[in-house]
Design a protein around this motif. Structure first.
Motif, PDB file in Angstrom:
ATOM      1  N   ALA A 252     -46.854  43.031  -4.747  1.00 47.65           N
ATOM      2  CA  ALA A 252     -47.060  42.878  -3.302  1.00 47.65           C
ATOM      3  C   ALA A 252     -48.549  42.957  -2.998  1.00 47.65           C
ATOM      4  O   ALA A 252     -49.302  43.644  -3.691  1.00 47.65           O
ATOM      5  N   SER A 253     -48.955  42.246  -1.946  1.00 46.27           N
ATOM      6  CA  SER A 253     -50.335  42.308  -1.449  1.00 46.27           C
ATOM      7  C   SER A 253     -50.284  42.206   0.061  1.00 46.27           C
ATOM      8  O   SER A 253     -49.637  41.312   0.613  1.00 46.27           O
ATOM      9  N   VAL A 254     -50.956  43.127   0.735  1.00 45.41           N
ATOM     10  CA  VAL A 254     -50.929  43.130   2.195  1.00 45.41           C
ATOM     11  C   VAL A 254     -52.267  43.628   2.735  1.00 45.41           C
ATOM     12  O   VAL A 254     -52.893  44.520   2.173  1.00 45.41           O
ATOM     13  N   ILE A 261     -54.127  46.272   0.379  1.00 46.96           N
ATOM     14  CA  ILE A 261     -53.317  47.056  -0.563  1.00 46.96           C
ATOM     15  C   ILE A 261     -52.599  46.101  -1.506  1.00 46.96           C
ATOM     16  O   ILE A 261     -51.991  45.123  -1.059  1.00 46.96           O
ATOM     17  N   VAL A 262     -52.691  46.389  -2.797  1.00 47.09           N
ATOM     18  CA  VAL A 262     -51.999  45.582  -3.804  1.00 47.09           C
ATOM     19  C   VAL A 262     -51.177  46.512  -4.692  1.00 47.09           C
ATOM     20  O   VAL A 262     -51.648  47.580  -5.090  1.00 47.09           O
ATOM     21  N   LEU A 263     -49.947  46.092  -4.982  1.00 48.97           N
ATOM     22  CA  LEU A 263     -49.066  46.822  -5.900  1.00 48.97           C
ATOM     23  C   LEU A 263     -48.821  45.943  -7.120  1.00 48.97           C
ATOM     24  O   LEU A 263     -48.384  44.804  -7.005  1.00 48.97           O
ATOM     25  N   GLY A 264     -49.167  46.475  -8.298  1.00 49.74           N
ATOM     26  CA  GLY A 264     -48.974  45.755  -9.545  1.00 49.74           C
ATOM     27  C   GLY A 264     -48.004  46.494 -10.454  1.00 49.74           C
ATOM     28  O   GLY A 264     -47.776  47.692 -10.289  1.00 49.74           O
ATOM     29  N   LYS A 265     -47.424  45.778 -11.424  1.00 49.56           N
ATOM     30  CA  LYS A 265     -46.439  46.381 -12.323  1.00 49.56           C
ATOM     31  C   LYS A 265     -46.699  45.952 -13.757  1.00 49.56           C
ATOM     32  O   LYS A 265     -46.933  44.782 -14.044  1.00 49.56           O
ATOM     33  N   GLU A 266     -46.663  46.940 -14.646  1.00 49.43           N
ATOM     34  CA  GLU A 266     -46.810  46.667 -16.072  1.00 49.43           C
ATOM     35  C   GLU A 266     -46.005  47.687 -16.864  1.00 49.43           C
ATOM     36  O   GLU A 266     -46.170  48.896 -16.675  1.00 49.43           O
ATOM     37  N   ALA A 267     -45.131  47.199 -17.734  1.00 47.42           N
ATOM     38  CA  ALA A 267     -44.332  48.051 -18.618  1.00 47.42           C
ATOM     39  C   ALA A 267     -43.585  49.140 -17.844  1.00 47.42           C
ATOM     40  O   ALA A 267     -43.545  50.308 -18.239  1.00 47.42           O
ATOM     41  N   GLY A 268     -43.018  48.772 -16.699  1.00 49.41           N
ATOM     42  CA  GLY A 268     -42.225  49.713 -15.921  1.00 49.41           C
ATOM     43  C   GLY A 268     -43.030  50.668 -15.073  1.00 49.41           C
ATOM     44  O   GLY A 268     -42.453  51.509 -14.371  1.00 49.41           O
ATOM     45  N   TYR A 273     -53.647  49.545  -5.755  1.00 51.59           N
ATOM     46  CA  TYR A 273     -55.075  49.262  -5.600  1.00 51.59           C
ATOM     47  C   TYR A 273     -55.364  49.099  -4.115  1.00 51.59           C
ATOM     48  O   TYR A 273     -54.639  48.394  -3.408  1.00 51.59           O
ATOM     49  N   CYS A 274     -56.425  49.737  -3.662  1.00 54.84           N
ATOM     50  CA  CYS A 274     -56.844  49.605  -2.265  1.00 54.84           C
ATOM     51  C   CYS A 274     -58.232  48.970  -2.229  1.00 54.84           C
ATOM     52  O   CYS A 274     -59.182  49.514  -2.811  1.00 54.84           O
ATOM     53  N   SER A 275     -58.328  47.822  -1.558  1.00 52.33           N
ATOM     54  CA  SER A 275     -59.570  47.040  -1.533  1.00 52.33           C
ATOM     55  C   SER A 275     -60.113  46.829  -2.932  1.00 52.33           C
ATOM     56  O   SER A 275     -61.301  47.000  -3.210  1.00 52.33           O
ATOM     57  N   GLY A 276     -59.216  46.484  -3.856  1.00 50.93           N
ATOM     58  CA  GLY A 276     -59.596  46.173  -5.222  1.00 50.93           C
ATOM     59  C   GLY A 276     -59.748  47.367  -6.134  1.00 50.93           C
ATOM     60  O   GLY A 276     -59.818  47.222  -7.357  1.00 50.93           O
ATOM     61  N   GLN A 277     -59.806  48.570  -5.565  1.00 53.09           N
ATOM     62  CA  GLN A 277     -60.071  49.773  -6.362  1.00 53.09           C
ATOM     63  C   GLN A 277     -58.768  50.480  -6.735  1.00 53.09           C
ATOM     64  O   GLN A 277     -57.914  50.720  -5.881  1.00 53.09           O
ATOM     65  N   TYR A 278     -58.643  50.828  -8.023  1.00 51.23           N
ATOM     66  CA  TYR A 278     -57.459  51.551  -8.486  1.00 51.23           C
ATOM     67  C   TYR A 278     -57.363  52.901  -7.793  1.00 51.23           C
ATOM     68  O   TYR A 278     -58.337  53.644  -7.703  1.00 51.23           O
TER      69      TYR A 278
END
Length: 775
Positions: A252-254, A261-268, A273-278
């Motif tokens: 998701a990205s909003v 805000i971005v939500l990423g998924k890897e290996a469960g 990330y907020c404004s590109g920053q973890y």
């Protein structure tokens, strides 16, 4: 183009150019804040590059306008070019990391930022500047004189900027994406251009403009009506994400009022990330479980905890294993929890619903200020990312630590952390972690620090509370009989190896010359910037390190030297008074442009310090500054139309007004009553004033410059170029040197001194004019 038939659409075109400029500026800033991890350093570079493009375009436009016979055609085609350039630049920004070959996970160096700025910012701003003298020519004869024609056009463009910033802030930004907003804007501009083209007297021009405007308008309207513009947005959001994290699935990205805000998924595992920053990952109990236990063990018997940021992922649920009475969890953005909550493990969702937990959707700094009379805590855990931006730096300053101390019980503990190094503490890392340590020691007499890749700072006002003694912490852990799958007493030996603890103590205590980190002088932010440049492999590190040694008096000496050299040149070459007037007029415009943009950046920086967010308000702040320009321009235009005055003296009064405001801004910001109802509206008034003074100056300078019988389009272009050239220098200096090194107070003194230079030259000019009249 018959004036009587097209007057309305011509006025609208000028207004829309202003609206396009502001909306483009705001969207480009928002897009670049994501690419550059929310670091506000890019604000100075972005604004500086934007203004340089406008200055370059206006200067070139002033030089070449006389070569074009059909200036109206150029004016209309430039409007069409703006519509095409804007979305192209957003695409380039989202693909920027691919274009300049930035490795995955690496920051973009400052040199790369500076080098890529012409590509990502200047095309649009150059056209905005280039069109200005052509606009002035098309506008010729609108009022009673050339100077007021320029002034009125300046007012209209400023009104458009005000409308654009306001509409974007309150209508477009909360509801639609960047591409959707651009499409709506372009549809309005193209519709007006289509109508303007219909009034064209030249058949060929009419056919070409009608055809091109109609085609592009049809494409834009089809994208909006079919909702395919959303697919375009999603495609380029995905490409931007792949440039950051190619191996992680985009969930998701909003865009919210505070950030992207971005939500990423890897290996469960999910990462936020907020404004590109973890920011954090979940589920991640093996990382956050030990941290939660370590934090709570640093207090003998914690009952009430304030957690600022990062409660998900396992931290909050692990804390609730302890017999706590109350946990207040403060998170700025409600959409952050809203996005993550749907993917949280059941245990984490239950933790958020635990009756002992109360979630506050507020800026953490603002909450601490407001909670002083309501709450007291045993532990305040500031679980925020490193101070890599001015916004995050607010949680690591002397002022904030004092505010937090007021919320602690007498034996309370404040906890914070920053990234560090495991085995070797060099100069830059030492300065960075040392600035946090020194700042904490100014507020708390007892501070202990854990060694390792992340340094955790535990601070208290009472002795024998915070400790690195493992036996004491083990005893506390056993007393509480807490059972955890993610922590045991053996973790304490990992965090607090005695040899490394002693090494860290020696390193921190030996660095006594490190400055304290404050709201007005964010040295930790600057030290983090140095580390960013080092890790990015940038070649500007030696330059930035030398900048850290810059003193305020360096600027005073440089300004005094410029004044001396200028007076010497005037004396040696016997410049005429008219020639001095032209130079002083351009210098006054340039120094006021310098002051306007620097004070705007100071106010953006200060607003963020006080209220905790700027992402949504950028458009409003730019709009209010432009409102000041419009009102100021209107006042001066009205004076010019009514009566004859000594305009050099009027210009001098405006310049001294800017000097006075710059110096008064220091105590105003320092003692600003942020706790009063409506204080945010009061703060926004501060943004209008430098715009007002800048706007008042432009028509007056036009009046003085046009008296030399110079062509109207040339005069408009030269003055606009000088204004934006000064603003360009101001934006670059403010973002990289003035605010990070000299702070708010030093920056305001520099602004006052720079405009004081113009005042002195105008004062000498006025004295010479009076002497000539008396003869």
């Amino acid at each position: 183009m018959p004036f009587s038939r097209s007057r309305y659409f011509l006025l609208t075109a000028i207004v829309l150019i202003g609206a396009q400029g502001t909306i483009a500026q705001v969207i480009l800033i928002r897009e670049l804040l994501v690419v550059f991890y929310g670091n506000e350093l890019c604000l100075g570079v972005i604004l500086g590059t934007w203004l340089f493009g406008v200055a370059l375009g206006a200067g070139l436009g002033a030089k070449v306008i006389s070569k074009y016979r059909d200036k109206q055609t150029i004016f209309l085609f430039l409007i069409l070019t703006l519509c095409l350039t804007f979305p192209a630049q957003v695409v380039i920004i989202r693909l920027l990391r691919f274009i300049i070959h930035v490795p995955y996970g690496q920051h973009i160096s400052i040199l790369s930022l500076l080098g890529s700025s012409p590509l990502i910012i200047m095309p649009f701003s150059f056209i905005i500047g280039f069109i200005f003298p052509f606009s002035a020519h098309v506008f010729k004869g609108f009022t009673k004189g050339a100077a007021t024609d320029i002034g009125f056009m300046y007012i209209l463009e400023s009104v458009g900027s005000l409308i654009g910033g306001t509409v974007f802030t309150f209508v477009l930004a909360p509801r639609v994406s960047s591409f959707y907003a651009m499409s709506i804007l372009n549809s309005v501009v193209l519709t007006n251009l289509l109508l303007l083209s219909m009034f064209s007297e030249k058949a060929l021009r009419k056919k070409v403009l009608l055809g091109l405007s109609g085609v592009f308008l049809s494409i834009v309207l089809w994208l909006i009506a079919s909702r395919d513009i959303c697919s375009v947005e999603d495609f380029f959001v995905l490409k931007r994400w792949e440039s950051f994290n190619p191996g992680i699935e985009l969930v998701a990205s909003v865009d919210t009022k505070y950030q992207n805000i971005v939500l990423g998924k890897e290996a469960g595992q999910y990462s936020v990330y907020c404004s590109g920053q973890y920011v954090f990952s979940f589920p991640n109990p093996y990382e956050y479980g030990p941290i939660a236990n370590l934090v709570l063990l640093e207090h003998p018997a914690p009952k009430k905890v304030l957690l600022i940021g990062g409660g998900m992922g396992g931290l909050l649920s692990e804390m609730l294993r302890y017999p706590l009475e109350e946990v207040h969890y403060v998170e700025l953005d409600p959409k952050l929890l809203g996005i993550a909550k749907a993917y949280l493990p059941e245990k984490e969702r239950k933790a958020l619903e635990d009756p002992r937990v109360k979630v506050f959707y507020l800026d953490g700094r603002y909450f601490v200020k407001k909670a002083r009379e309501k709450y007291r805590y045993d532990i305040i855990f500031i679980n925020m990312p490193d101070p890599s931006t001015a916004s995050l730096n607010r949680f690591y300053t002397l002022e904030f630590y004092k505010e937090a101390k007021a919320l602690l019980e007498p034996d309370g503990v404040l906890v914070t952390s920053v990234s560090s190094a495991v085995a070797y503490i060099g100069e830059m890392v030492g300065n960075y972690i040392g600035s946090i340590y020194r700042t904490l020691r100014e507020v708390f007499p007892y501070v202990v620090v854990t060694p390792g890749q992340t340094n955790y700072y535990f601070a208290s006002s009472s002795p024998d509370i915070v400790t690195t003694d493992i036996s004491t912490l083990v005893a506390r852990y056993k007393e509480r009989t807490v059972q955890s799958n993610y922590f045991s007493e053996h973790h304490l030996f990992t965090y607090l190896q005695p040899g490394q603890v002693r090494f860290m103590e020696r390193q921190l205590q030996s660095r006594k010359d490190i400055p304290i980190n404050t709201d007005s002088k964010p040295v930790a932010y600057f030290f983090n910037l140095l580390l960013w440049e080092q890790f990015a492999g940038g070649r500007l590190l030696p330059v930035l390190q030398s900048m850290s040694r810059v003193k305020l008096w360096y600027f005073f000496i440089a300004i005094a030297a410029f004044l001396f050299i200028r007076l010497l040149i005037v004396r040696l070459f016997s410049f005429t008074l008219n020639r001095q007037k032209r130079f002083n007029c351009l210098l006054a415009i340039a120094t006021t442009g310098f002051a306007g943009i620097v004070l705007e950046i100071v106010l953006i920086f200060s607003f963020q310090n006080i209220y905790g967010y700027i992402y949504e308000r950028i458009g409003l702040i730019v709009a209010l500054f432009m409102m000041g320009l419009a009102v100021g321009g209107y006042i001066s235009n009205a004076l010019i139309l009514k009566q004859q005055r000594d305009w050099s003296r009027v210009l001098m009064y405006i310049v001294i007004g800017m000097v006075s405001y710059a110096l008064l801004l220091v105590p105003i910001i320092k003692w600003f009553p942020s706790g009063l109802p409506g204080s945010e509206a009061l703060f926004m008034l501060l943004v209008v004033i430098p715009g007002l003074l800048t706007g008042m100056e432009f028509p007056v300078a036009s009046k003085l410059y046009i008296e030399e019988a110079l062509e109207m389009g040339f005069t408009a272009g030269v003055l606009d170029s000088a204004d934006h050239a000064g603003a360009f220098i101001g934006a670059i200096l403010a973002g990289i040197v003035l605010l990070p090194v000299l702070g708010v107070e030093g920056t305001c003194w520099v602004v006052g001194a720079v405009n004081g230079l113009s005042f002195i030259l105008l004062l000498i000019q006025t004295a010479l004019s009076s002497a000539i009249v008396r003869r």
